[in-house]
Design an enzyme around this catalytic site. Structure first.
Site, short mmCIF file in Angstrom:
data_model
loop_
_atom_site.label_atom_id
_atom_site.label_comp_id
_atom_site.label_asym_id
_atom_site.label_seq_id
_atom_site.Cartn_x
_atom_site.Cartn_y
_atom_site.Cartn_z
N ASP A 55 -3.85 2.10 4.73
CA ASP A 55 -3.13 3.31 4.80
C ASP A 55 -1.65 2.99 4.41
O ASP A 55 -1.02 2.47 5.39
CB ASP A 55 -2.88 4.10 6.26
N ASP B 219 -1.25 5.07 11.93
CA ASP B 219 -1.65 4.59 10.62
C ASP B 219 -2.62 3.52 10.76
O ASP B 219 -3.42 3.44 9.66
CB ASP B 219 -0.05 3.89 10.25
N GLU C 6 -6.18 4.38 0.99
CA GLU C 6 -5.56 5.94 0.67
C GLU C 6 -4.56 6.13 -0.34
O GLU C 6 -3.97 5.69 -0.43
CB GLU C 6 -5.02 6.38 2.12
#
Length: 185
Positions: A9, A144, A69
């Site tokens: 992430d 996260d 991501e």
């Protein structure tokens, strides 16, 4: 045969990572955490730290694939630029180790895990808690980390879909064009 997937992430202050292993079509969490760069003020040193830490994580866990991501489109162009740089550095670390990269939009990750593309970070974390049978103590302080684990789990779900030779259609018109003998006027 075991497959290890690292999820990332991207972030410029806190970057999440999550690692799952897949064996006999079952996923389990191996590790998750964050790369905390909040104390580093120099943006270029932050990028160096991202490369160094992601490289270290790859060296430690030897992932077969990376799920990352994709940056979402926000209104702040400078934030998008910084986030894109962080993502690019993490991708460069994977490329440097010949780890194949798969990028997923945040909405796709949320949809894959919760069935709702607008799910909250807490809903995603809760679903991971259930799907991976995590202990409450294993749940991290920073979301996260769970977002990164969600990217890895989303990739696991995508790769475990059975392949098909079926024809795909984009609309009824597309179906009609591809099946003119079957469509009567």
């Amino acid at each position: 045969m075991e497959k290890v997937i690292i999820g990332i992430d991207p972030g410029t202050n806190v970057m999440g990572y999550g690692i799952i292993s897949v064996e006999e079509k079952k996923a389990k969490m191996v590790a998750m955490g964050v790369i905390d760069m909040r104390n580093e003020k120099d943006p270029y040193l932050k990028l160096g730290k991202i490369f160094e830490r992601v490289t270290g994580i790859i060296d430690e866990f030897l992932p077969d694939e990376m799920a990352i991501e994709a940056p979402f489109f926000g209104k702040n162009v400078q934030s998008m630029l910084k986030l894109g740089r962080a993502q690019g550095v993490a991708i460069a670390a994977a490329i440097n180790h010949s780890v194949p990269i798969h990028e997923y939009a945040p909405m796709k990750i949320k949809l894959a895990l919760t069935g709702n593309g607008s799910a909250s970070k807490e809903q995603v974390a809760g679903m991971l808690h259930k799907l991976l049978k995590l202990d409450s103590e294993e749940m991290p302080k920073f979301m996260d980390a769970t977002d990164a684990l969600a990217a890895a789990y989303c990739h696991y779900m995508q790769m475990s879909k059975p392949e098909t030779n079926a024809t795909h259609y984009n609309s009824w018109k597309d179906f009609a064009v591809k099946n003119q003998k079957r469509v009567k006027e």
